[in-house]
Structures are given as C-alpha cells and as structure tokens.
Design a protein around this motif. Structure first.
Motif, PDB file in Angstrom:
ATOM      1  N   LEU A  26       0.849  -1.317  -0.268  1.00  0.00           N
ATOM      2  CA  LEU A  26      -0.371   0.231  -0.088  1.00  0.00           C
ATOM      3  C   LEU A  26       0.686   1.261  -0.112  1.00  0.00           C
ATOM      4  CD1 LEU A  26      -2.884   1.178   0.207  1.00  0.00           C
ATOM      5  CD2 LEU A  26      -2.262   1.466   2.760  1.00  0.00           C
ATOM      6  N   ASP A  27       0.266   2.264  -0.909  1.00  0.00           N
ATOM      7  CA  ASP A  27       1.106   3.730  -1.011  1.00  0.00           C
ATOM      8  C   ASP A  27       0.457   4.914  -1.613  1.00  0.00           C
ATOM      9  OD1 ASP A  27       3.495   4.767  -0.803  1.00  0.00           O
ATOM     10  OD2 ASP A  27       4.956   3.858  -2.475  1.00  0.00           O
ATOM     11  N   ASN A  28       0.737   5.732  -1.342  1.00  0.00           N
ATOM     12  CA  ASN A  28       0.012   6.914  -1.627  1.00  0.00           C
ATOM     13  C   ASN A  28      -1.205   7.314  -1.463  1.00  0.00           C
ATOM     14  OD1 ASN A  28       2.868   7.120  -3.193  1.00  0.00           O
ATOM     15  ND2 ASN A  28       2.509   6.158  -5.165  1.00  0.00           N
ATOM     16  N   ILE A  29      -1.324   7.363  -0.627  1.00  0.00           N
ATOM     17  CA  ILE A  29      -2.544   7.651  -0.103  1.00  0.00           C
ATOM     18  C   ILE A  29      -3.127   9.282   0.073  1.00  0.00           C
ATOM     19  CG2 ILE A  29      -4.734   7.317   2.125  1.00  0.00           C
ATOM     20  CD1 ILE A  29      -3.019   4.679   3.300  1.00  0.00           C
ATOM     21  N   LYS A  30      -4.888   9.466  -0.623  1.00  0.00           N
ATOM     22  CA  LYS A  30      -4.741  10.700  -1.328  1.00  0.00           C
ATOM     23  C   LYS A  30      -6.091  11.132  -0.589  1.00  0.00           C
ATOM     24  CE  LYS A  30      -0.696  11.149  -4.252  1.00  0.00           C
ATOM     25  NZ  LYS A  30      -0.380  11.659  -5.821  1.00  0.00           N
ATOM     26  N   ILE A  31      -6.580  11.960  -0.509  1.00  0.00           N
ATOM     27  CA  ILE A  31      -7.377  12.777   0.456  1.00  0.00           C
ATOM     28  C   ILE A  31      -7.919  13.991  -0.400  1.00  0.00           C
ATOM     29  CG2 ILE A  31      -9.348  12.870   1.658  1.00  0.00           C
ATOM     30  CD1 ILE A  31      -9.107  10.933   2.873  1.00  0.00           C
ATOM     31  N   SER A  32      -8.455  14.815  -1.241  1.00  0.00           N
ATOM     32  CA  SER A  32      -8.582  15.930  -1.819  1.00  0.00           C
ATOM     33  C   SER A  32     -10.380  16.011  -1.867  1.00  0.00           C
ATOM     34  CB  SER A  32      -7.873  16.306  -2.690  1.00  0.00           C
ATOM     35  OG  SER A  32      -8.302  15.280  -3.627  1.00  0.00           O
ATOM     36  N   ALA A  33     -10.409  17.596  -1.491  1.00  0.00           N
ATOM     37  CA  ALA A  33     -11.733  17.977  -1.580  1.00  0.00           C
ATOM     38  C   ALA A  33     -11.763  19.530  -1.411  1.00  0.00           C
ATOM     39  CB  ALA A  33     -12.920  17.680  -0.096  1.00  0.00           C
ATOM     40  N   GLY A  34     -12.580  20.225  -2.337  1.00  0.00           N
ATOM     41  CA  GLY A  34     -12.663  21.391  -2.893  1.00  0.00           C
ATOM     42  C   GLY A  34     -11.848  21.863  -4.542  1.00  0.00           C
ATOM     43  N   ASN A  35     -11.839  22.954  -3.972  1.00  0.00           N
ATOM     44  CA  ASN A  35     -11.075  23.896  -5.226  1.00  0.00           C
ATOM     45  C   ASN A  35     -10.432  24.143  -4.738  1.00  0.00           C
ATOM     46  OD1 ASN A  35     -13.402  23.376  -7.407  1.00  0.00           O
ATOM     47  ND2 ASN A  35     -14.967  25.234  -6.396  1.00  0.00           N
ATOM     48  N   PRO A  36      -9.450  24.622  -6.205  1.00  0.00           N
ATOM     49  CA  PRO A  36      -7.506  25.039  -4.742  1.00  0.00           C
ATOM     50  C   PRO A  36      -8.145  26.516  -4.701  1.00  0.00           C
ATOM     51  CG  PRO A  36      -7.400  23.741  -7.809  1.00  0.00           C
ATOM     52  CD  PRO A  36      -9.428  23.970  -7.518  1.00  0.00           C
ATOM     53  N   ALA A  37      -7.054  26.789  -4.113  1.00  0.00           N
ATOM     54  CA  ALA A  37      -7.142  28.222  -3.256  1.00  0.00           C
ATOM     55  C   ALA A  37      -6.518  29.058  -4.330  1.00  0.00           C
ATOM     56  CB  ALA A  37      -5.979  28.251  -2.312  1.00  0.00           C
ATOM     57  N   LEU A  38      -5.240  28.905  -5.408  1.00  0.00           N
ATOM     58  CA  LEU A  38      -4.888  29.777  -6.574  1.00  0.00           C
ATOM     59  C   LEU A  38      -5.289  28.893  -7.196  1.00  0.00           C
ATOM     60  CD1 LEU A  38      -3.581  32.540  -6.703  1.00  0.00           C
ATOM     61  CD2 LEU A  38      -1.254  31.826  -6.409  1.00  0.00           C
ATOM     62  N   THR A  39      -5.538  30.463  -8.630  1.00  0.00           N
ATOM     63  CA  THR A  39      -5.342  29.796  -9.739  1.00  0.00           C
ATOM     64  C   THR A  39      -5.279  30.966 -10.872  1.00  0.00           C
ATOM     65  OG1 THR A  39      -7.911  28.075  -9.855  1.00  0.00           O
ATOM     66  CG2 THR A  39      -7.196  29.038 -12.158  1.00  0.00           C
ATOM     67  N   ILE A  40      -4.324  30.485 -11.789  1.00  0.00           N
ATOM     68  CA  ILE A  40      -3.173  31.629 -12.493  1.00  0.00           C
ATOM     69  C   ILE A  40      -3.540  30.995 -14.080  1.00  0.00           C
ATOM     70  CG2 ILE A  40      -1.477  32.806 -13.177  1.00  0.00           C
ATOM     71  CD1 ILE A  40      -0.196  31.833 -10.442  1.00  0.00           C
ATOM     72  N   GLN A  41      -4.334  31.678 -14.836  1.00  0.00           N
ATOM     73  CA  GLN A  41      -4.498  31.454 -16.660  1.00  0.00           C
ATOM     74  C   GLN A  41      -4.302  32.863 -16.941  1.00  0.00           C
ATOM     75  OE1 GLN A  41      -8.983  31.020 -16.539  1.00  0.00           O
ATOM     76  NE2 GLN A  41      -8.284  28.510 -15.462  1.00  0.00           N
ATOM     77  N   ASP A  42      -3.374  32.502 -17.920  1.00  0.00           N
ATOM     78  CA  ASP A  42      -3.251  33.227 -19.098  1.00  0.00           C
ATOM     79  C   ASP A  42      -3.117  33.449 -20.340  1.00  0.00           C
ATOM     80  OD1 ASP A  42      -1.132  31.310 -19.008  1.00  0.00           O
ATOM     81  OD2 ASP A  42       0.770  33.005 -18.339  1.00  0.00           O
ATOM     82  N   GLY A  43      -3.658  32.149 -20.596  1.00  0.00           N
ATOM     83  CA  GLY A  43      -4.302  31.349 -21.768  1.00  0.00           C
ATOM     84  C   GLY A  43      -2.592  30.109 -22.340  1.00  0.00           C
ATOM     85  N   ASN A  44      -2.098  29.795 -21.718  1.00  0.00           N
ATOM     86  CA  ASN A  44      -0.854  29.493 -21.767  1.00  0.00           C
ATOM     87  C   ASN A  44      -1.102  28.172 -21.137  1.00  0.00           C
ATOM     88  OD1 ASN A  44       0.585  30.676 -24.239  1.00  0.00           O
ATOM     89  ND2 ASN A  44       1.130  32.246 -22.078  1.00  0.00           N
ATOM     90  N   GLN A  45      -1.767  28.111 -19.806  1.00  0.00           N
ATOM     91  CA  GLN A  45      -2.000  27.195 -18.270  1.00  0.00           C
ATOM     92  C   GLN A  45      -1.717  26.016 -19.456  1.00  0.00           C
ATOM     93  OE1 GLN A  45      -3.904  29.780 -18.925  1.00  0.00           O
ATOM     94  NE2 GLN A  45      -5.593  29.310 -19.341  1.00  0.00           N
TER      95      GLN A  45
END
Length: 573
Positions: A307-326
């Motif tokens: 067993l390895d790499n246990i991940k739990i996540s929720a919600g949206n990112p706290a920071l989003t940067i979009q410049d058209g190249n993302q």
C-alpha cells in the motif's frame, strides 16, 4: 423701520405657530426645524482649531464644526468621539475625478490593517507591513492565499520509520488489531520492499506492507490511517496497492468516521484475487468530523498486500493563475525580471538538460542522466558511472560502499578492500548455472564448513571402487571462452579435464546440481537449472573410499604373500 417690524412679526408668527424657522422663506419645509433658502449664499458652520474642538465640554451627539488645522474639514461628534466626514475627500462608488496619487489614497494613516469584506465576512486584509492575505487575517508572506474550502491529505510513508507498525497511543495514526497466534512481524509494517509477491508498480520508497505469517498465524490486521478533521462534505480518495490472494484471503478498505466511531462506506472489498493498480473513488461525509481510512487484511498463508500514496482531497484550488498558456503538467517559468508564464517543461533547453528530473514515483519516472557520469575527477567518463579519485585518474574507478569499504578497478581487475560475506548464513551463492566464474584463485585454498554440530543423518558412504570405475574422465575445450568481453580464438583455447555432468549424474547424482531454489508467490520451490553443475570437491570422499577399499585389498594380498613365503620355506626344508 415698518418693514423690519413686519418681517419680524411674520417670522415670529411662523416660529410660534409651527415651531419652525425659515430664513429667506416664509414657508419653511414641514420636515425641517430650520429652513434656509438662498440662491447666492451658504451656511457658515463654526470654525475652530483641533485644540478648540477637543476643548468643547460634553459635546452633543451630532454636533458639527469645521476644523481649520491638521485634518481640515467638517467633523461631527458621533456620541463617543469626533469623526471626520471624509478628511476633505471621499471615494465615490462610481469613481472620482481630479485625484492625485501623491495625495489621494484608499487605506489607513496609522499602523492598523486595511480589511476588505464581502457579505460582512472578511475576504482580504493588508497588514501594516504590506503582507497581503486572502482567506487569512494573519498573512505571513507578501501574498498569502488560503482557503477553508480546500482539503488535502497525503500519506506516502516517506517520513515513517521502517519497521513494525504498533499502537502506542490512542491518537497514533497507525494501528493494527491483534492477530491470533501471530508475532509482531506478521502484522502491518513499513518497508522498502513489497509485501505481496507481485510487485506494486506505482509504489516507491517506503510503503505499508503485510504478508503471510507463520503456520499458526490467523491474520486479521487493520492498518488505520487517520486524516484528521475534514471541513467539506465530499472527498476524492486515491491510493496505490498490490494484492495477491487466494481463498480465504481478504483485503478491504473502509472510510471511517472517527468522531462518531462509525463506518461511512466500503471503498474496496477483494477476496481471492490478484491486483496491481490504483484505487480512485469518492465519498459524501459530514463536514467538521474527523476521519480515517482502515485497510484490513485477513490472511491464512496468503500472499499479502502492498500500500502506498494515500491521497484525500476536496474543494477547489486556493489559487488559480490563467494567462492563456496554462495546461496540465506545465510549470511557471520566470524571466530575469521575475515575469512568469506557464511553460511546457519538455520545451526547456538548459545547459544541464542531460540530467532529467522526471516527476512521479514509479520506475518510469526516475532521476537520471542521459550520458555517462563521472565523479572524483575532471576526466571524460568512460562508463555509465565512472567514479575515480583524482590520484587514480586514468587508471580505474573507485567507489565506497561504507565507512571504510570500497571497490576499485585496478588494471582491468576489480578489487575489494574488505571481506565479502553473505547477508544471510548458508543462503547466498556466487555465480549461477548461466553466469559462471571462469577461475577462482585462493592462497590458502577454499574452506567448506564441515563442523559435526552443523550436520545430521550421518551414515557410511556407499560409493567406492565400483562407482569410481564407472566414471568417464574426459579432456575438452569450452565452446565459448572469454576474457572480459573478448572471445578467445579456437587456437588459443585452453585444454581442460573433467567429467560430463549428465554422465556423472547417473553414477554420483549427489555431486551434480540440476535444480536450484526459487521463490514463487512467497514460497520456495525447486526448479530445473539451465545448465548442470558439478561439485568436484564432493567426488573426493568417493576417491578416498575407493583408496581405502584398495588398501584393504593390498593389505590382504600382502598377508597372503607372507603366508605363501612361509609355505615355500617349509617345503624347501
């Protein structure tokens, strides 16, 4: 004079009749106690300095003055303190004109923070030290962004010590249930190798494992990984695992509410199957409760779990940067002035591009160099890893394997500074049937352990003269004789003497090795070797046994000869 009397009469009549005063009008507005009407003059409020304003005793709430020094402008008393209208200028909700960046601002003039709110809840704050915080009122950096609507948990066991996982305190994030007839080593533990016989493809470094125990061990062990409080109502869950099982083995994963001490949902439930994959799932939970993932293994001489790499996540990112190249997998790349833009790392061209630092944790994502690597000197490396001390430059490589031990290439020969011993007693071989040593040199010969205390089932050897006479010694040459990587020509091959293993096996099978041990699904099995091998040293007891038999015969013959001599002497007499 008569006009003045008439005006006063009219004014006082209006005052007494309506309790209102009108200046410039005989009909003051019904909603005003004082109505001043003019088209070419204004009202002049009392003018005074800041000291005079502050000297007013017990000012009434709503008292209005104009301050002539300091923060000039209209001030009013709000019931507890003097308050300026707008320090002489106000920001309009639809914008201002005629402003000057040198004098106009939006902010504070003291050491207090500037707070921005939406829906009467703080959204951003600027501290007196210029730190800006979004989602936090105590920013610790120039830009500090947090979000209570985001949750992230990762456990890859990289910071967990290798060894058995045991329950020491009630809040220990790892625990296991007691196993009937099992030892500590039969339970969950942290290891750098897989517990299941099949490798876990996506596991790397430290990992949690459990494998089969002793014959008297009925395993039922649960690894509890606590995530802490989760503030959101839904989560995404992933982990990598490998499970080898055959009935009655079981591997199950449950999301558990630690606050209410109750299971939420079963994420995985495997029995008698073989899997090496990644789990991806989701669950609906109660925001604000603490949770854990419980990995249960039930085994009866099964094959185990990794067993390895246990991940739990929720919600949206706290920071989003979009410049058209993302794009997925892109990185922010800055220029010399600190201007950053999303960039494909595969397009980067840098001086050390032969060093590759690929992301990920599988064997397909290593840290590697595309060319040869040299260490210890500035010469061009000749091999994939060419480690040399400067004093040995041009002669060979040398690299350490411990505090004192090292390997060294001395004139096309590999030497080692200390003894070479197996890690486990009586279990490691040097070479194999397919990869053999050509010659082994020793000053004092080879020594085989032959202590009586290490042996059992000892009995007299049955082989002797009859067996030895059946052997067929031969002279031969090897089909392929090499020195290093160079193939020796036929004319230069050395003549050898010995036996043919297949023939020797018919007479002395004990000295011929035809099988070797191999671990298959966690169990040792004997499998046929590609090529037969002969232990020539074990032929020696047969030779000695034959020699002893021959000596007995010689001794008997000598005795008979003595008897014959005596008879002949008697006959002559």
């Amino acid at each position: 004079m008569k006009k003045i009397y008439i005006l006063l009469f009219v004014g006082f009549s209006s005052l007494f009749m309506n309790a209102q005063i009108g200046i410039g009008t005989i009909t003051p507005n019904a909603s005003a106690a004082l109505d001043v009407t003019s088209t070419d003059k204004g009202i002049l409020a009392p003018r005074m300095t800041q000291a005079q304003k502050n000297a007013i005793a017990t000012p009434a709430t709503g008292l209005l003055i104009y301050q002539t020094d300091g923060a000039t402008g209209f001030w009013f008393y709000n019931g507890s303190a003097w308050q300026p209208f707008s320090s002489g200028s106000a920001w309009d909700l639809i914008g201002n004109i005629g402003t000057s960046p040198a004098t106009n601002m939006l902010g504070t003039t003291d050491a207090q923070s500037l707070v921005f709110k939406a829906n009467n809840t703080e959204s951003a704050r600027i501290l007196a030290n210029s730190n800006v915080g979004f989602g936090t009122n105590t920013p610790t950096a120039g830009l500090h962004v947090t979000s209570t609507s985001v949750f992230s948990f990762l456990q890859d066991f990289s910071s967990v010590a290798v060894g058995d996982v045991s329950l020491t305190t009630t809040d220990n994030p790892y625990a296991f249930d007691s196993n009937s007839g099992c030892t500590t080593g039969d339970s969950w533990r942290i290891s750098t190798t897989d517990g299941s016989s099949a490798p876990c493809t996506n596991c790397a470094g430290n990992r949690a494992v459990i494998d089969y125990g002793s014959s008297s061990c009925d395993q039922d062990a649960t690894l509890i990984v606590k995530t802490g409080v989760i503030p959101l109502t839904s989560v995404a869950i992933t982990f990598d695992y490998s499970f080898d099982g055959s009935s009655p083995e079981l591997f199950s994963v449950v999301l558990y509410n630690e606050t209410t001490s109750s299971p939420v949902s079963t994420l995985l439930n495997l029995s008698a199957s073989d899997e090496d994959t990644s789990f991806t799932g989701a669950a609906t939970i109660t925001a604000g409760d603490a949770y854990s993932l419980r990995f249960r293994y039930v085994g009866d001489w099964g094959w185990g779990v990794t067993l390895d790499n246990i991940k739990i996540s929720a919600g949206n990112p706290a920071l989003t940067i979009q410049d058209g190249n993302q794009a997925n997998g892109y990185i922010l790349l800055s220029d010399a002035n600190g201007n950053a833009v999303w960039t494909d790392p595969g397009t980067l061209s840098i001086a050390d591009d032969d060093w590759r630092f690929a992301s990920g944790s599988t064997t397909n994502d290593p840290i590697y160099r595309t060319g040869n690597v040299g260490a210890g000197n500035t010469n061009t490396p000749f091999d994939l890893i060419d480690a040399e001390e400067p004093s040995y430059a041009g002669e060979g490589t040398q690299f350490g394997v411990g505090n004192d031990e090292y390997f060294e290439d001395v004139q096309s020969e590999q030497s080692i500074s200390h003894h070479v011993v197996p890690r486990v007693n009586n279990s490691i071989s040097i070479g194999s049937a397919s990869l053999r040593w050509s010659e082994v040199f020793a000053v004092n010969g080879t020594i085989n352990t032959s202590d009586l205390r290490e042996k059992e089932a000892i009995k007299t050897l049955n082989y002797g003269t009859e067996s030895l006479m059946q052997l067929n010694p031969v002279a031969y040459q090897w089909k392929y004789e090499k020195y290093g990587k160079t193939l020796v020509a036929d004319k230069d091959k050395r003549n050898k003497i010995g036996f043919i293993a297949q023939e020797l096996q018919q007479v002395l099978p004990e000295v011929v090795q035809s099988k070797h041990w191999k671990e298959i699904k966690g169990k040792l099995q004997q499998v046929p070797m590609e090529r037969l091998g002969v232990n020539y040293a074990e032929i020696l007891p047969v030779v000695i046994q034959t020699t002893q038999e021959q000596q007995d015969i010689i001794t008997a013959i000598k005795a008979q000869q003595e008897e014959i001599k005596k008879l002949l002497i008697d006959l002559e007499k």
